[in-house]
Scaffold this motif. Structure first.
Motif, PDB file in Angstrom:
ATOM      1  N   LYS A 248       0.827  -1.304  -0.064  1.00 40.03           N
ATOM      2  CA  LYS A 248      -0.013   0.080  -0.073  1.00 40.03           C
ATOM      3  C   LYS A 248       0.989   1.242  -0.024  1.00 40.03           C
ATOM      4  O   LYS A 248       0.401   2.366   0.088  1.00 40.03           O
ATOM      5  CB  LYS A 248      -0.898  -0.076   1.222  1.00 40.03           C
ATOM      6  CG  LYS A 248      -2.118  -0.856   1.335  1.00 40.03           C
ATOM      7  CD  LYS A 248      -2.452  -0.955   2.485  1.00 40.03           C
ATOM      8  CE  LYS A 248      -3.858  -2.295   2.644  1.00 40.03           C
ATOM      9  NZ  LYS A 248      -4.449  -2.182   4.139  1.00 40.03           N
ATOM     10  N   GLN A 249       2.347   1.025   0.211  1.00 41.94           N
ATOM     11  CA  GLN A 249       3.083   2.197   0.225  1.00 41.94           C
ATOM     12  C   GLN A 249       2.509   3.125   1.408  1.00 41.94           C
ATOM     13  O   GLN A 249       2.339   4.432   1.199  1.00 41.94           O
ATOM     14  CB  GLN A 249       3.078   2.934  -1.138  1.00 41.94           C
ATOM     15  CG  GLN A 249       3.837   1.999  -2.222  1.00 41.94           C
ATOM     16  CD  GLN A 249       5.416   2.111  -1.891  1.00 41.94           C
ATOM     17  OE1 GLN A 249       6.127   3.020  -1.898  1.00 41.94           O
ATOM     18  NE2 GLN A 249       5.885   0.726  -1.412  1.00 41.94           N
ATOM     19  N   TYR A 250       2.484   2.668   2.519  1.00 37.41           N
ATOM     20  CA  TYR A 250       1.591   3.487   3.391  1.00 37.41           C
ATOM     21  C   TYR A 250       2.214   2.870   4.770  1.00 37.41           C
ATOM     22  O   TYR A 250       2.679   1.757   5.021  1.00 37.41           O
ATOM     23  CB  TYR A 250       0.235   3.291   3.703  1.00 37.41           C
ATOM     24  CG  TYR A 250      -0.472   4.045   4.523  1.00 37.41           C
ATOM     25  CD1 TYR A 250      -0.963   5.222   4.022  1.00 37.41           C
ATOM     26  CD2 TYR A 250      -1.130   3.145   5.648  1.00 37.41           C
ATOM     27  CE1 TYR A 250      -1.723   6.038   5.303  1.00 37.41           C
ATOM     28  CE2 TYR A 250      -2.016   3.909   6.639  1.00 37.41           C
ATOM     29  CZ  TYR A 250      -2.443   5.483   6.357  1.00 37.41           C
ATOM     30  OH  TYR A 250      -3.015   5.874   6.969  1.00 37.41           O
ATOM     31  N   TYR A 251       2.255   3.853   5.907  1.00 39.96           N
ATOM     32  CA  TYR A 251       2.899   3.459   7.156  1.00 39.96           C
ATOM     33  C   TYR A 251       1.792   4.183   8.220  1.00 39.96           C
ATOM     34  O   TYR A 251       1.070   4.890   8.121  1.00 39.96           O
ATOM     35  CB  TYR A 251       4.174   4.207   7.543  1.00 39.96           C
ATOM     36  CG  TYR A 251       4.334   5.677   7.613  1.00 39.96           C
ATOM     37  CD1 TYR A 251       3.919   6.421   8.763  1.00 39.96           C
ATOM     38  CD2 TYR A 251       4.570   6.580   6.485  1.00 39.96           C
ATOM     39  CE1 TYR A 251       3.975   7.608   9.133  1.00 39.96           C
ATOM     40  CE2 TYR A 251       4.472   7.882   6.663  1.00 39.96           C
ATOM     41  CZ  TYR A 251       4.224   8.389   7.899  1.00 39.96           C
ATOM     42  OH  TYR A 251       4.195   9.878   8.049  1.00 39.96           O
ATOM     43  N   HIS A 252       1.757   3.391   9.604  1.00 42.15           N
ATOM     44  CA  HIS A 252       0.800   3.622  10.304  1.00 42.15           C
ATOM     45  C   HIS A 252       1.522   3.401  11.734  1.00 42.15           C
ATOM     46  O   HIS A 252       1.999   2.257  11.937  1.00 42.15           O
ATOM     47  CB  HIS A 252      -0.592   2.959  10.175  1.00 42.15           C
ATOM     48  CG  HIS A 252      -1.555   3.328  11.104  1.00 42.15           C
ATOM     49  ND1 HIS A 252      -2.426   4.526  11.009  1.00 42.15           N
ATOM     50  CD2 HIS A 252      -1.807   2.793  12.256  1.00 42.15           C
ATOM     51  CE1 HIS A 252      -3.246   4.651  11.980  1.00 42.15           C
ATOM     52  NE2 HIS A 252      -2.911   3.548  12.670  1.00 42.15           N
ATOM     53  N   CYS A 253       1.091   4.126  12.796  1.00 39.50           N
ATOM     54  CA  CYS A 253       1.607   3.967  14.113  1.00 39.50           C
ATOM     55  C   CYS A 253       0.276   3.557  14.733  1.00 39.50           C
ATOM     56  O   CYS A 253      -0.485   4.749  15.017  1.00 39.50           O
ATOM     57  CB  CYS A 253       2.531   4.920  14.829  1.00 39.50           C
ATOM     58  SG  CYS A 253       3.090   4.504  16.492  1.00 39.50           S
ATOM     59  N   PHE A 254       0.004   2.454  15.656  1.00 38.86           N
ATOM     60  CA  PHE A 254      -1.042   2.288  16.312  1.00 38.86           C
ATOM     61  C   PHE A 254      -0.997   2.765  17.757  1.00 38.86           C
ATOM     62  O   PHE A 254      -1.878   3.034  18.527  1.00 38.86           O
ATOM     63  CB  PHE A 254      -1.511   0.800  16.385  1.00 38.86           C
ATOM     64  CG  PHE A 254      -1.756   0.160  15.367  1.00 38.86           C
ATOM     65  CD1 PHE A 254      -3.120   0.338  14.767  1.00 38.86           C
ATOM     66  CD2 PHE A 254      -0.859  -0.307  14.468  1.00 38.86           C
ATOM     67  CE1 PHE A 254      -3.485  -0.408  13.690  1.00 38.86           C
ATOM     68  CE2 PHE A 254      -1.317  -1.094  13.265  1.00 38.86           C
ATOM     69  CZ  PHE A 254      -2.537  -0.938  12.826  1.00 38.86           C
ATOM     70  N   GLY A 255       0.236   3.427  17.907  1.00 37.56           N
ATOM     71  CA  GLY A 255       0.554   4.176  19.371  1.00 37.56           C
ATOM     72  C   GLY A 255      -0.015   5.838  19.276  1.00 37.56           C
ATOM     73  O   GLY A 255      -0.634   6.208  19.903  1.00 37.56           O
ATOM     74  N   CYS A 256       0.670   6.184  18.633  1.00 37.58           N
ATOM     75  CA  CYS A 256       0.298   7.846  18.443  1.00 37.58           C
ATOM     76  C   CYS A 256      -0.214   8.075  17.129  1.00 37.58           C
ATOM     77  O   CYS A 256      -0.511   9.493  16.796  1.00 37.58           O
ATOM     78  CB  CYS A 256       1.825   8.527  18.391  1.00 37.58           C
ATOM     79  SG  CYS A 256       2.850   8.332  16.853  1.00 37.58           S
ATOM     80  N   GLN A 257      -0.634   7.250  16.136  1.00 38.18           N
ATOM     81  CA  GLN A 257      -1.564   7.362  14.963  1.00 38.18           C
ATOM     82  C   GLN A 257      -0.773   8.117  13.932  1.00 38.18           C
ATOM     83  O   GLN A 257      -1.575   8.743  13.069  1.00 38.18           O
ATOM     84  CB  GLN A 257      -2.981   8.192  15.374  1.00 38.18           C
ATOM     85  CG  GLN A 257      -3.638   7.562  16.536  1.00 38.18           C
ATOM     86  CD  GLN A 257      -3.808   6.009  16.326  1.00 38.18           C
ATOM     87  OE1 GLN A 257      -4.378   5.769  15.382  1.00 38.18           O
ATOM     88  NE2 GLN A 257      -3.904   5.570  17.315  1.00 38.18           N
ATOM     89  N   ALA A 258       0.585   8.424  14.041  1.00 35.62           N
ATOM     90  CA  ALA A 258       1.136   8.798  13.003  1.00 35.62           C
ATOM     91  C   ALA A 258       0.873   8.022  11.661  1.00 35.62           C
ATOM     92  O   ALA A 258       0.967   6.566  11.670  1.00 35.62           O
ATOM     93  CB  ALA A 258       2.531   8.885  13.160  1.00 35.62           C
ATOM     94  N   ASN A 259       0.842   8.542  10.226  1.00 37.29           N
ATOM     95  CA  ASN A 259       0.375   7.786   9.350  1.00 37.29           C
ATOM     96  C   ASN A 259       0.670   8.670   7.928  1.00 37.29           C
ATOM     97  O   ASN A 259       0.941   9.852   8.304  1.00 37.29           O
ATOM     98  CB  ASN A 259      -0.730   7.156   9.282  1.00 37.29           C
ATOM     99  CG  ASN A 259      -2.012   8.277   9.245  1.00 37.29           C
ATOM    100  OD1 ASN A 259      -2.188   8.955   8.381  1.00 37.29           O
ATOM    101  ND2 ASN A 259      -2.498   8.519  10.664  1.00 37.29           N
ATOM    102  N   GLY A 260       0.792   7.963   7.082  1.00 37.79           N
ATOM    103  CA  GLY A 260       1.216   8.546   5.583  1.00 37.79           C
ATOM    104  C   GLY A 260       1.920   8.047   4.794  1.00 37.79           C
ATOM    105  O   GLY A 260       2.065   6.494   4.880  1.00 37.79           O
ATOM    106  N   ASN A 261       2.218   8.609   3.737  1.00 36.06           N
ATOM    107  CA  ASN A 261       2.928   8.027   2.590  1.00 36.06           C
ATOM    108  C   ASN A 261       4.477   8.509   2.688  1.00 36.06           C
ATOM    109  O   ASN A 261       4.938   9.087   3.711  1.00 36.06           O
ATOM    110  CB  ASN A 261       2.519   8.473   1.131  1.00 36.06           C
ATOM    111  CG  ASN A 261       2.423   9.704   1.082  1.00 36.06           C
ATOM    112  OD1 ASN A 261       3.128  10.431   1.648  1.00 36.06           O
ATOM    113  ND2 ASN A 261       1.342  10.284   0.207  1.00 36.06           N
TER     114      ASN A 261
END
Length: 617
Positions: free
Chosen positions: A54-67
């Motif tokens: 998906k060329q995507y990142y996500h942090c389940f702790g601080c909710q940082a996400n994006g490309n």
């Protein structure tokens, strides 16, 4: 002109996000994703996931996400155009010139016209190619205009980055021709591979060697400060008979040079390029590019270039040094963006202690929750280079790992300055600490935790024991709710209000906890700094609820339950997450609309993930 979305999508499609992030964050393959500890907040258990498909990142702790674009903008604090331009270059995609062709750092070249004696060819073609200014014939006027414009663009204007690269190569070549310069590096224990990797060089003794090597580029060399002009108007080279350390920016481009005198009698021992259009020493760190290239995770700020290089040669990557200046907030923030914990090395003498104190005062305003600063105090008469050579790599790593955190270093520093066996000495320590903690960010728990830690180490942690009625009606068969523990914790530790404040949008207003939180919201900025004084202050402000709050302090046995500042902070986080879940579930039973129901469910799902992650840590 806006960059087309189609072009942005094309760039993102060609970038391998796992590889891009993996160069900066340690990732491990876990099923279909790659995971690691989030670079945007402090955590012990990995909650940061990168999805290659998906060329995507996500942090389940601080909710940082994006490309990829979002990641570089956030991780390296860079602007959108700069990031897109770099990614486009990596993806071999050409961007619209109107959008990204910013003015390059250029200079005017000095023209050196060839003479006619250099060739017997007098044809118009030869003249046009070698000396367009001689090719002025009426029949060729238009041709000359075109040639002149082309010559001006290609031959009269130079790029400073290209010039710096050429000078770096010149210094490298000069090193191969001067044995005494090579011996300096050999005596410092550097291998040929290390010398080549760091592109080390040598500046000859001559006062005009750069003018002779680059006669067309004198104006550019003056712009970058390597040619200076004396009071008498004579030009001379800044770096002479010195070994050279090229300085690279975050993209690996040479932007300046450091030069060390080979004769120890010459002062100053080190000279660095002055600031220029491409070189800003207060915003650069020597070794940062190389550390990133080697995927360094831990960062150590040392004093000199040779320390950085020696550590790298010993496979200890991540050492950096300032460029002849004292460390500042820009330097520290650069490192904090790469890791929440950084270490600074200091000499063990009095000068080193003074430097540590200065750095401490600079760093304190930057220590938001989650950031840690360690102090590596070197043994007397040793720098990292000499320490590794004497004690070995493993010993050095062990000493680095044992470096005290700021709180321990600060207590040792202040307690050695005063007699802490006396009340007067303890008072002096707390007074000094108060002056320093005032520099800390107001938001967050670190100020509170640091004060509490000092008080306990100094034996000032006397606990308040409220006197309450023994009326059986107040204590007989009463079930203690989590709200009661939260109230008791807030009354006894008012500085923890910030950890509970997020509850205010969820908690019913008729709840006593809501009333306590509202009072703390109003009074938080006026709380006394001393823990006991703050508690009495809030007890006074909530006097209309005394019959309840005093009973809760006794029934919850909060003072025995919370025996350290860290435990108080952890309980505040636990209570907040649990109560937020309770209030969200209550709201979900009677949602005002379908949209609210969906929003509440989303919040509850995110909260469940937070609770799960906290249990894993």
């Amino acid at each position: 002109m806006a960059i087309p979305q189609q072009t942005i999508d094309q760039i993102l499609d060609r970038i391998d996000l796992v590889e891009l992030i993996g160069q900066r964050v340690k990732l491990k393959k876990t099923g279909r994703t790659y995971s690691g500890c989030c670079p945007f907040h402090q955590e012990k258990s990995p909650s940061f996931h990168v999805y290659r498909d998906k060329q995507y990142y996500h942090c389940f702790g601080c909710q940082a996400n994006g490309n990829a674009i979002r990641f570089l903008m956030e991780y390296e604090s860079r602007g959108f155009p700069d990031v897109v331009k770099e990614l486009a270059s990596m993806a071999s995609i050409e961007l619209p010139k109107e959008q990204f062709d910013t003015k390059k750092p250029t200079y005017k070249k000095t023209q050196t016209k060839p003479t006619h004696s250099e060739s017997t060819d007098t044809s118009p073609a030869f003249k046009a190619a070698h000396d367009p200014f001689e090719f002025i014939e009426s029949d060729h006027a238009n041709d000359f205009t075109v040639l002149e414009e082309s010559f001006t663009k290609e031959h009269q204007e130079g790029n400073l980055y290209d010039l710096l690269e050429n000078i770096a190569e010149y210094y490298e070549q000069q090193l191969t021709q001067h044995t005494h310069a090579q011996q300096y590096f050999q005596q410092r224990g550097l291998t040929q591979k290390t010398i080549q990797s760091w592109r080390l060089g040598y500046a000859p003794e001559g006062w005009q060697h750069l003018e002779q090597a680059f006669p067309q580029d004198i104006e550019g060399i003056k712009q970058i400060g390597l040619i200076r002009t004396s009071d008498s108007g004579r030009d001379f080279d800044l770096l002479r008979d010195r070994v050279i350390f090229p300085i690279r920016d975050s993209k690996g481009r040479v932007v300046g040079f450091g030069g060390r005198a080979l004769n120890n009698e010459i002062k100053p021992k080190y000279i660095n390029s002055p600031d220029s259009d491409v070189f800003h020493k207060n915003q650069l760190l020597y070794g940062l590019y190389e550390g990133g290239k080697n995927k360094a995770q831990d960062w150590l700020m040392v004093e000199g270039y040779m320390d950085v290089i020696a550590l790298s040669q010993a496979n200890i990557h991540g050492a950096v040094a300032t460029l002849g200046t004292a460390s500042n907030t820009d330097h520290l923030n650069i490192l904090f963006r790469r890791n929440h914990r950084i270490t600074i090395a200091f000499d063990g003498d009095s000068a080193g202690q003074k430097a540590a104190r200065r750095t401490l005062e600079i760093a304190l305003p930057l220590l938001n929750d989650g950031r840690e600063l360690k102090f590596f105090i070197l043994p007397d008469e040793h720098d990292p280079d000499s320490l590794i050579r004497r004690e070995g790599v493993e010993k050095f790593k062990a000493l680095w790992e044992q470096s005290p955190l700021l709180s321990d270093f600060l207590f040792a520093l202040l307690s050695h300055s005063y007699d802490i066996s006396s009340p007067e000495g303890k008072s002096q320590v707390m007074a000094e600490l108060r002056g320093l903690t005032n520099l800390l960010p107001q938001k967050g728990s670190y100020r509170y935790l640091l004060n509490q830690s000092f008080r306990e180490k100094l034996g000032l942690g006397k606990r308040f024991t409220p006197k309450v009625s023994n009326d059986a009606a107040l204590s007989f068969n009463i079930q203690t709710r989590i709200e009661d523990y939260a109230i008791a914790l807030l009354i006894s530790h008012p500085f923890l209000y910030q950890q509970f404040s997020s509850l205010q949008e969820h908690i019913p207003k008729e709840e006593l906890l809501a009333e306590i939180l509202e009072i703390l919201k109003v009074l938080f900025d006026t709380l006394p700094e001393e823990q006991d004084a703050a508690m009495y202050y809030i007890l006074g402000a909530t006097s209309e609820y005394h019959h309840i709050t005093l009973e809760l302090l006794q029934r919850t046995n909060i003072f025995s339950l919370v025996d350290t500042p860290e435990k108080a902070f952890n309980l505040a986080q636990e209570y907040t997450l649990t109560l937020k879940g309770t209030y969200l579930r209550k709201k979900m039973k009677k949602p005002q609309s379908l949209q609210e129901s969906q929003h509440l469910r989303k919040q509850l799902n995110e909260l469940t993930k937070q609770i799960s992650l906290q249990l894993l840590q």
